[in-house]
Design an enzyme around this catalytic site. Structure first.
Site, short mmCIF file in Angstrom:
data_model
loop_
_atom_site.label_atom_id
_atom_site.label_comp_id
_atom_site.label_asym_id
_atom_site.label_seq_id
_atom_site.Cartn_x
_atom_site.Cartn_y
_atom_site.Cartn_z
N ALA A 1 0.83 -1.21 0.00
CA ALA A 1 0.00 0.00 0.00
C ALA A 1 0.87 1.25 0.00
O ALA A 1 2.08 1.20 0.21
CB ALA A 1 -0.90 0.01 1.22
N GLY B 1 -0.98 -6.15 -0.69
CA GLY B 1 -2.00 -5.87 -1.71
C GLY B 1 -1.50 -6.18 -3.11
O GLY B 1 -2.29 -6.52 -4.00
N GLU C 1 -2.08 -9.70 -3.66
CA GLU C 1 -3.53 -9.91 -3.76
C GLU C 1 -4.04 -9.53 -5.16
O GLU C 1 -4.95 -10.15 -5.69
CB GLU C 1 -4.26 -9.15 -2.66
CG GLU C 1 -4.02 -9.82 -1.29
CD GLU C 1 -4.63 -9.06 -0.13
OE1 GLU C 1 -4.36 -7.85 -0.02
OE2 GLU C 1 -5.39 -9.65 0.65
N GLU D 1 1.35 -8.74 6.00
CA GLU D 1 0.46 -7.95 6.87
C GLU D 1 0.59 -8.30 8.34
O GLU D 1 0.46 -7.44 9.21
CB GLU D 1 -1.00 -8.12 6.42
CG GLU D 1 -1.38 -7.35 5.17
CD GLU D 1 -0.97 -8.01 3.87
OE1 GLU D 1 -0.26 -9.03 3.90
OE2 GLU D 1 -1.36 -7.49 2.80
#
Ligand code: NAD
Length: 749
Positions: A121, A160, A163, A183
């Protein structure tokens, strides 16, 4: 907060950084730009001549849409690490929509410019209200695309970023690419479907290990696990396009991970898989909240349909997002990055070049410090007074390396390579060409001064002369040389080859480039350097001293050593003060006290009995042969009771809450004094010191952050109460008093 739009501040982490960049103190990913962002014109020029089919459109400020024949290429270009900023999410969304609507497009490739795939992020968005579109929306669009979407990955696909790739129908990566969901390291879980998709593609055991450890895996492992479909080489975009062409030509189906079931079906109805995993990580994850939620989310992937699993992931994410543990871990993430910054030594301060090192003394610390240099590939000369001490010291170093090799964490050729970088000598002239010298001889001022006067004469101009002293005045040591500006403290922690903390002790005359060099060399040898000023015990030991004093008082007033230690291990420390004393050796402090004519009633009595701790099989605790487990000893209780009675102290039952506050409040109070005296640059530096140097649990942030959570007013008022009965040790520091009155905090948290 909607986890759909939150991806965690991942994690553009240090291993990915180039050496030069690493060497620049003050650089953080908030500000670093390791490769200049090429302008649009430059990107266009770098591509082959534009044809009708190869028109490039800027979708957003960081995402371009390019056509390679019938394949659309979405390129993210958001330096330094292609973080998932709002404009990246928007660019991906709009680019996908455009490509899907274009009848000439048969498949889509998502790839990144610069040195990495999306590595997490955007940390600058962190803590702010979520901005549209959320990551979930983008991922749904990718997965639901009517045309195959292929991720072409290089560098690190993290958080992310990974992901995003899991929502694609296919993934290809270069050999050096790495894949991870880190995370958990921020007390969170992958909140954009990572816990639901990863087990479906790599299986439950692998997903558990990746998500709960947070550690990335390499391309070979990813291929074996089924995480990627192919390892490619050559130009990545071209390889991604070629792969997409193949998918189209072979009319391969849109492989949606959400629909895969065989790998999770394999563990359905087998709760023992999770039970065993929980058991295997229990020790490392003690006290943390996130690992358990990660496991529960993966259980949900197995037990629930995909959409319900996503819902469960969201709930579990939410729980973590508002947990004190994650708050502390996220605070600490930034604290560590801040610690690299020294206001008057900017990040671009030229540091001195370090190609060769020397270590003086091959004792407990010298050997470990030499290993740090060798591990980083820096040749190091170890100097001792006598050959037998040298042989003994280097023998310990070899034994350490061989022990690591026997655990499979180093190969024997590596052991030899590292030993080959360490040379021992009793001839001081051999260090004349060292760029940095770290002194680790006996902790006595006359010896230190003599040694520094000697190396001042021998070492080349420009060499950094560092001392590993734990208590002595670095300025006085520097005064023994004609170049005090080149002298600095580099305070390692024991065992020096293991502990990450390095207190860089800045002397009154230490030159800025010497400070910058100590910080950068610290990073190069894989330490976390924190700059501190000169005072007795610097930051860490000065605060530790306060805790030790109170621990001794507590056992006289009624608590027993194992009780005091248990309160701290329950809090999250790896061990309490008494077990720590036994491990370090009680005789060291005893000798120092005798030298200074200072007394410590219980400790002295224990030492007088020849109980020096683990090395003599007994100290505050007793130890069974070959076992390091501390066992409470009635003989010690007898001594404590006797000493208390001699001192006229009436013993009483002391609650855990009082024990904890009595041990930790004085540390925080000392921390406040350290801040007032400007020995530490900022409160968060103190926290970094305590987490990396003394095992303060990271999910409690550090002493200063912890104090802020307790509330400074609560702390100050309780100290004032104790002050009435316990005396001036409990006087609140002026800074603590002021912040408490003003309703403020140390760390802003
Ligand atoms: P140590 O006694 O294990 O080792 C000191 C070594 O220095 C010995 O091998 C000795 O032979 C050698 N030596 C003594 N005088 C010398 C000289 N003039 N020239 C060359 N070598 C000489 O001590 P240690 O525990 O390694 O501590 C070394 C320094 O590190 C001290 O300043 C200590 O305060 C500091 N330190 C120790 C720890 C710890 O936990 N042990 C932690 C941080 C810092």
């Amino acid at each position: 907060m909607d986890p759909g739009s939150y991806e965690g501040p991942f994690l553009t982490d240090r291993p990915a950084r180039s050496r030069e960049e690493k060497d620049q103190p003050g650089n953080s990913y908030l500000s670093a730009s390791p490769f200049p962002r090429p302008g649009k014109a430059l990107i266009m020029a770098a591509l082959s001549p534009l044809t009708e089919e190869r028109a490039m459109t800027a979708i957003s400020q960081s995402v371009d849409l390019d056509r390679r024949g019938r394949i659309a290429v979405l390129t993210v270009n958001n330096p330094p690490v292609n973080a998932l900023s709002q404009h990246v999410r928007q660019g991906l969304r709009d680019g996908l929509k455009q490509a899907a609507a274009d009848a000439g497009v048969a498949a889509i490739v998502i790839t990144c410019a610069g040195r990495t795939f999306i590595a997490g992020a955007d940390i600058t968005e962190f803590g702010k209200p979520p901005k549209e579109p959320g990551l979930h929306e983008v991922l749904d669009l990718i997965e639901g695309s009517p045309k195959p979407v292929v991720a072409a990955i290089h560098g690190t696909a993290l958080g992310g970023g990974l992901e995003v790739t899991l929502a694609c129908h296919y993934r290809v990566g270069v050999k050096a690419a790495r894949f991870g969901l880190p995370e958990v390291k921020l007390g969170l879980l992958p909140g954009a479907g990572g816990t639901q998709r990863l087990p479906r593609v790599v299986g439950v055991p692998k997903a558990l290990s990746m998500i709960v450890s947070g550690d990335p895996i390499g391309a070979d492992e990813a291929l074996k696990a089924g995480l990627i479909d192919e390892i490619v080489d050559g130009d990545l975009t071209a390889a991604g396009v070629a792969f997409a062409e193949k998918i189209v030509a072979e009319k391969r189906p849109l492989k949606k991970i959400r629909d895969l079931d065989d790998k999770i079906a394999a563990v359905r109805g087998k709760p023992e898989v999770f039970a065993e995993f929980r058991k295997s990580v229990a020790r490392q994850t003690r006290g943390f909240r996130a690992p358990e939620n990660c496991i529960r989310a993966i259980e949900a992937a197995v037990d629930l349909p995909f959409d319900q699993g996503l819902k469960r992931e969201r709930e579990l994410f939410q729980e973590l997002m508002t947990s004190p543990e994650s708050k502390a871990q996220r605070y600490f993430f930034f604290a560590e990055r801040e610690a690299a910054k020294i206001p008057d030594v900017p990040g671009d301060t030229q540091s001195r070049e370090i190609k060769k090192a020397a270590v003086l003394g091959a004792g407990t610390m010298g050997g470990g410090i030499a290993m740090n240099f060798a591990n980083a590939g820096i040749p190091v000369t170890v100097v001792e007074v006598a050959q037998d001490a040298l042989d003994r010291g280097l023998g310990v170093v070899r034994k350490n390396y061989e022990a690591t090799a026997s655990r499979g964490r180093l190969t024997m050729p590596d052991v030899e390579k590292r030993m080959g970088l360490i040379s021992g000598t009793t001839d001081w002239s051999k260090i004349a060409d060292a760029d940095i010298v770290v002194e680790a001889v006996f902790e006595e001022m006359p010896i230190k001064k003599e040694v520094f006067a000697k190396i001042d004469k021998i070492c080349k101009p420009g060499a950094v002369l560092a001392s590993n002293t734990s208590t002595l005045d670095v300025d006085e040591i520097a005064s023994a040389t004609k170049r005090p500006e080149s002298v600095i403290g580099m305070h390692f922690f024991s065992p020096a080859n293991v502990m990450r903390l390095l207190e860089v002790v800045r002397g009154e005359k230490s030159a800025k480039d010497v400070v910058a060099t100590a910080m950068s060399v610290g990073r190069r040898i894989a330490k976390v350097p924190v700059c501190v000023g000169v005072c007795y015990g610097f930051v860490g030991n000065r605060m530790l001293h306060q805790r030790g004093r109170e621990a001794e008082k507590l056992i006289l007033e009624g608590a027993l050593p194992h009780k005091v230690d248990k309160v701290l291990t329950d809090f999250g420390f790896p061990m309490g003060p008494f077990a720590m004393g036994d491990l370090a050796g009680l005789d060291v402090g005893w000798r120092i006290r005798k030298g200074k004519g200072v007394k410590s009633a219980v400790a002295d009595r224990i030492c007088e009995m020849g109980r020096f701790g683990q090395k003599t099989g007994a100290g505050y605790f007793r130890y069974d042969k070959g076992d390091r487990t501390p066992i409470p000893d009635p003989d010690v209780e007898k001594i404590i009771v006797e000493v208390a009675s001699e001192m006229g102290i009436t013993r009483r039952k002391i609650g855990d809450d009082e024990i904890l506050a009595r041990l930790l409040y004085p540390m925080v109070n000392e921390g406040a004094k350290i801040l007032e005296e400007k020995i530490a640059i900022r409160a968060s530096d103190i926290d970094v010191i305590w987490v990396y140097g003394y095992g303060w649990p990271v999910y409690r942030g550090g002493p200063m952050f912890w104090a802020d959570q307790v509330g400074l007013k609560t702390m100050r008022d309780r100290m004032q109460e104790w002050r009435k009965t316990q005396g001036e040790d409990w006087k609140p520091a002026p800074l603590l008093d002021r912040l408490a009155t003003e309703g403020k905090t140390f760390t802003g948290a």
